[in-house]
Design an enzyme around this catalytic site. Structure first.
Site, PDB file in Angstrom:
ATOM      1  CB  CYS A  31      -5.574   2.706   4.955  1.00 28.70           C
ATOM      2  SG  CYS A  31      -4.793   4.124   5.738  1.00 28.70           S
ATOM      3  CB  CYS A  64       2.362   2.793   5.231  1.00 21.76           C
ATOM      4  SG  CYS A  64       1.590   4.224   6.027  1.00 21.76           S
ATOM      5  CB  CYS A  94       0.457  -0.882   5.425  1.00 24.83           C
ATOM      6  SG  CYS A  94      -0.978  -1.194   6.469  1.00 24.83           S
ATOM      7  CB  CYS A 146      -3.670  -2.135  21.378  1.00 23.77           C
ATOM      8  SG  CYS A 146      -3.109  -0.924  20.182  1.00 23.77           S
ATOM      9  CB  CYS A 184      -3.470   0.989  23.679  1.00 26.45           C
ATOM     10  SG  CYS A 184      -2.318   1.574  22.414  1.00 26.45           S
ATOM     11  CB  CYS A 197       2.347   3.226  22.474  1.00 26.41           C
ATOM     12  SG  CYS A 197       2.887   1.706  21.646  1.00 26.41           S
ATOM     13  NE  ARG A 227       3.565  -3.972  23.367  1.00 26.49           N
ATOM     14  CZ  ARG A 227       3.063  -2.749  23.469  1.00 26.49           C
ATOM     15  NH1 ARG A 227       2.871  -2.031  22.407  1.00 26.49           N
ATOM     16  NH2 ARG A 227       2.742  -2.268  24.646  1.00 26.49           N
TER      17      ARG A 227
HETATM   18  N1  SAM Z   1      -3.362   3.412  10.644  1.00 23.92           N
HETATM   19  C1  SAM Z   1      -2.724   3.762  11.842  1.00 23.92           C
HETATM   20  C2  SAM Z   1      -1.371   4.386  11.613  1.00 23.92           C
HETATM   21  O1  SAM Z   1      -0.649   3.942  10.712  1.00 23.92           O
HETATM   22  O2  SAM Z   1      -1.024   5.302  12.350  1.00 23.92           O
HETATM   23  C3  SAM Z   1      -2.598   2.659  12.852  1.00 23.92           C
HETATM   24  C4  SAM Z   1      -2.314   1.236  12.459  1.00 23.92           C
HETATM   25  S1  SAM Z   1      -0.743   0.858  11.750  1.00 23.92           S
HETATM   26  C5  SAM Z   1      -1.064  -0.752  11.205  1.00 23.92           C
HETATM   27  C6  SAM Z   1       0.367   0.741  13.120  1.00 23.92           C
HETATM   28  C7  SAM Z   1       1.804   0.356  12.857  1.00 23.92           C
HETATM   29  O3  SAM Z   1       1.898  -1.031  12.569  1.00 23.92           O
HETATM   30  C8  SAM Z   1       2.558   1.012  11.725  1.00 23.92           C
HETATM   31  O4  SAM Z   1       3.008   2.286  12.061  1.00 23.92           O
HETATM   32  C9  SAM Z   1       3.721   0.059  11.540  1.00 23.92           C
HETATM   33  O5  SAM Z   1       4.802   0.424  12.375  1.00 23.92           O
HETATM   34  C10 SAM Z   1       3.150  -1.288  11.977  1.00 23.92           C
HETATM   35  N2  SAM Z   1       2.970  -2.177  10.817  1.00 23.92           N
HETATM   36  C11 SAM Z   1       1.991  -2.106   9.905  1.00 23.92           C
HETATM   37  N3  SAM Z   1       2.131  -3.055   8.968  1.00 23.92           N
HETATM   38  C12 SAM Z   1       3.236  -3.771   9.283  1.00 23.92           C
HETATM   39  C13 SAM Z   1       3.912  -4.877   8.702  1.00 23.92           C
HETATM   40  N4  SAM Z   1       3.496  -5.429   7.570  1.00 23.92           N
HETATM   41  N5  SAM Z   1       5.003  -5.368   9.323  1.00 23.92           N
HETATM   42  C14 SAM Z   1       5.427  -4.804  10.483  1.00 23.92           C
HETATM   43  N6  SAM Z   1       4.846  -3.741  11.067  1.00 23.92           N
HETATM   44  C15 SAM Z   1       3.764  -3.225  10.487  1.00 23.92           C
HETATM   45  C1  DTB Z   2       2.687  -1.557  16.437  1.00 24.87           C
HETATM   46  O1  DTB Z   2       3.760  -0.935  16.509  1.00 24.87           O
HETATM   47  N1  DTB Z   2       2.552  -2.779  15.945  1.00 24.87           N
HETATM   48  C2  DTB Z   2       1.162  -3.178  15.960  1.00 24.87           C
HETATM   49  C3  DTB Z   2       0.482  -2.010  16.709  1.00 24.87           C
HETATM   50  N2  DTB Z   2       1.534  -1.074  16.828  1.00 24.87           N
HETATM   51  C4  DTB Z   2      -0.737  -1.431  16.195  1.00 24.87           C
HETATM   52  C5  DTB Z   2       0.630  -3.458  14.599  1.00 24.87           C
HETATM   53  C6  DTB Z   2       1.406  -4.462  13.849  1.00 24.87           C
HETATM   54  C7  DTB Z   2       0.725  -4.708  12.566  1.00 24.87           C
HETATM   55  C8  DTB Z   2       1.353  -5.812  11.807  1.00 24.87           C
HETATM   56  C9  DTB Z   2       0.738  -6.047  10.481  1.00 24.87           C
HETATM   57  C10 DTB Z   2      -0.708  -6.433  10.525  1.00 24.87           C
HETATM   58  O2  DTB Z   2      -1.107  -7.330  11.288  1.00 24.87           O
HETATM   59  O3  DTB Z   2      -1.442  -5.868   9.716  1.00 24.87           O
HETATM   60 FE1  SF4 Z   3      -2.985   3.133   6.720  1.00 22.60          FE
HETATM   61 FE2  SF4 Z   3      -1.471   1.005   7.075  1.00 22.60          FE
HETATM   62 FE3  SF4 Z   3      -0.338   3.369   6.882  1.00 22.60          FE
HETATM   63 FE4  SF4 Z   3      -1.784   2.774   9.088  1.00 22.60          FE
HETATM   64  S1  SF4 Z   3       0.114   1.815   8.439  1.00 22.60           S
HETATM   65  S2  SF4 Z   3      -1.847   4.679   7.877  1.00 22.60           S
HETATM   66  S3  SF4 Z   3      -3.344   1.465   8.172  1.00 22.60           S
HETATM   67  S4  SF4 Z   3      -1.503   2.321   5.254  1.00 22.60           S
END
Ligand code: SAM
Ligand code: DTB
Ligand code: SF4
Length: 329
Positions: free
Chosen positions: A53, A57, A60, A97, A128, A188, A260
């Site tokens: 990606c 973030c 992530c 989702c 979703c 959401c 959630r």
């Molecule tokens: N890429 C898309 C975006 O960021 O809009 C969708 C997927 S992203 C993984 C969705 C959400 O998952 C993020 O906004 C964050 O709140 C949560 N998330 C991602 N990585 C995480 C982590 N390591 N621990 C907890 N929450 C996480």
């Molecule tokens: C949200 O708030 N939590 C979910 C869903 N929306 C997409 C994602 C959590 C991702 C946790 C880290 C991972 O598994 O990569």
């Molecule tokens: Fe990309 Fe992860 Fe950020 Fe979603 S949360 S935009 S997958 S870096």
């Protein structure tokens, strides 16, 4: 209690600072006015495009900027998604989702995600997606395809946000939420705790969510899952009571929303999870995996539900199924 969108930050701060048991008692009381206290909505997550990606973030595993050792995967076949959705339905999920590691979907991705929404919806599951930022036209086309919910988190307070993400702004996120709402989808949106923020930031996030023109129908409260190789890998672990406080305040100020218990649940004991339900959490992700990290898993959740006397909210049958049933009777 009336649903309010005019909460002040001070009011939210006062709730957040209540003695823990008073806060839980108030949250549970409000919860029972709007929901069955023993029913939990269950969603299943699937990553439809993993890793590489372009966004930064800092929490992530999927950002191309950090060396998280994640194995990237291109768009997976729609048939595979449908297979996973069928399994989710059979295991008791009511919502499916689908998440993609994109900054935003490209135009070439739209036919792919639209076909997926139509097919998952036809199974009788709520749909979703979380695909990053959307423009107005993309939101409308997803709605037309039958997408019920769009997940897009604010993640943290406006002030703390630049410490976590620099490649898209807080207002970009609010714009996407607005397009989703205007297109007629359910929203959401929530955030993450444990990013190194302080309680004022958690209050700031809750304030942003509760003063949106319409509250998100679904509010995921994630706890950071630390990922090796990311800038937040070694951040100090947040005390679990702070997570539970965040959930309880969300329940009080957004009384009709599903709150959630999201990422980070795997590390919680059964009694911590029971406290989170007491605080008003009434939705969770089931399955062995979230998007890329491990989750509590079906077996453990079944035991937990049995132990606490909880039941999963039933999937609402699709119009197609209702029609078939009506013709058969
Ligand atoms: N890429 C898309 C975006 O960021 O809009 C969708 C997927 S992203 C993984 C969705 C959400 O998952 C993020 O906004 C964050 O709140 C949560 N998330 C991602 N990585 C995480 C982590 N390591 N621990 C907890 N929450 C996480
Ligand atoms: C949200 O708030 N939590 C979910 C869903 N929306 C997409 C994602 C959590 C991702 C946790 C880290 C991972 O598994 O990569
Ligand atoms: Fe990309 Fe992860 Fe950020 Fe979603 S949360 S935009 S997958 S870096």
């Amino acid at each position: 209690m009336q649903v309010r969108n005019d909460w002040t930050r001070e009011e939210i701060q006062q709730l957040y600072a209540l003695p823990f048991l008073d806060l839980l008692f108030e949250a549970q009381g409000i919860h029972r006015q709007h929901f069955d206290a023993n029913t939990i909505q269950v969603s299943t997550l699937l990553s439809i495009k993993t890793g590489k990606c372009p966004e930064d973030c800092k929490y992530c595993s999927q950002s191309a900027r950090y060396d998280s050792k994640l194995e990237a995967e291109k768009r997976i076949a729609v048939e595979k998604v449908i297979q996973e959705a069928k399994e989710a339905l059979a295991s008791g999920s009511s919502r499916f989702c689908m998440g993609a590691a994109w900054r935003n979907p490209h135009e070439r991705d739209m036919p792919y995600v639209i076909e997926m929404v139509k097919e998952v919806k036809a199974l009788g599951l709520e749909t979703c997606m979380t695909l990053g930022m959307l423009n107005e036209s993309q939101a409308l086309r997803l709605r037309e395809a039958g997408l019920d919910y769009y997940n897009h988190n604010l993640d943290t307070s406006r002030e703390y946000y630049p410490n976590v993400i620099t490649t898209r702004s807080y207002d970009d996120r609010l714009d996407t939420l607005d397009f989703v709402r205007q297109a007629g989808m359910k929203v959401c949106s929530g955030g993450i705790v444990g990013l190194g923020e302080n309680s004022n930031d958690r209050i700031g996030l809750l304030h942003e969510l509760a003063t949106l023109p319409i509250h998100p129908e679904s509010v995921p409260i994630n706890m950071l899952v630390p990922i090796e190789g990311t800038p937040l890998a070694d951040v100090e672990k947040l005390d679990v009571t702070e997570w539970i406080r965040t959930i309880a305040v969300a329940r009080i100020i957004m009384p009709k929303s599903y709150i959630r218990l999201s990422a980070g649940r795997e590390s919680l004991s059964d009694s911590d999870q029971a406290l989170a339900f007491m605080a008003g959490a009434n939705s969770l992700f089931s399955g062995e995996k979230l998007l890329t990290t491990p989750n509590a898993g079906e077996g453990r959740d079944k035991q937990l539900f049995d132990k606490l006397g909880l039941v999963a909210e039933k999937a609402k049958p699709s119009i197609l199924e209702l029609t078939v049933d009506a013709m058969a009777s």
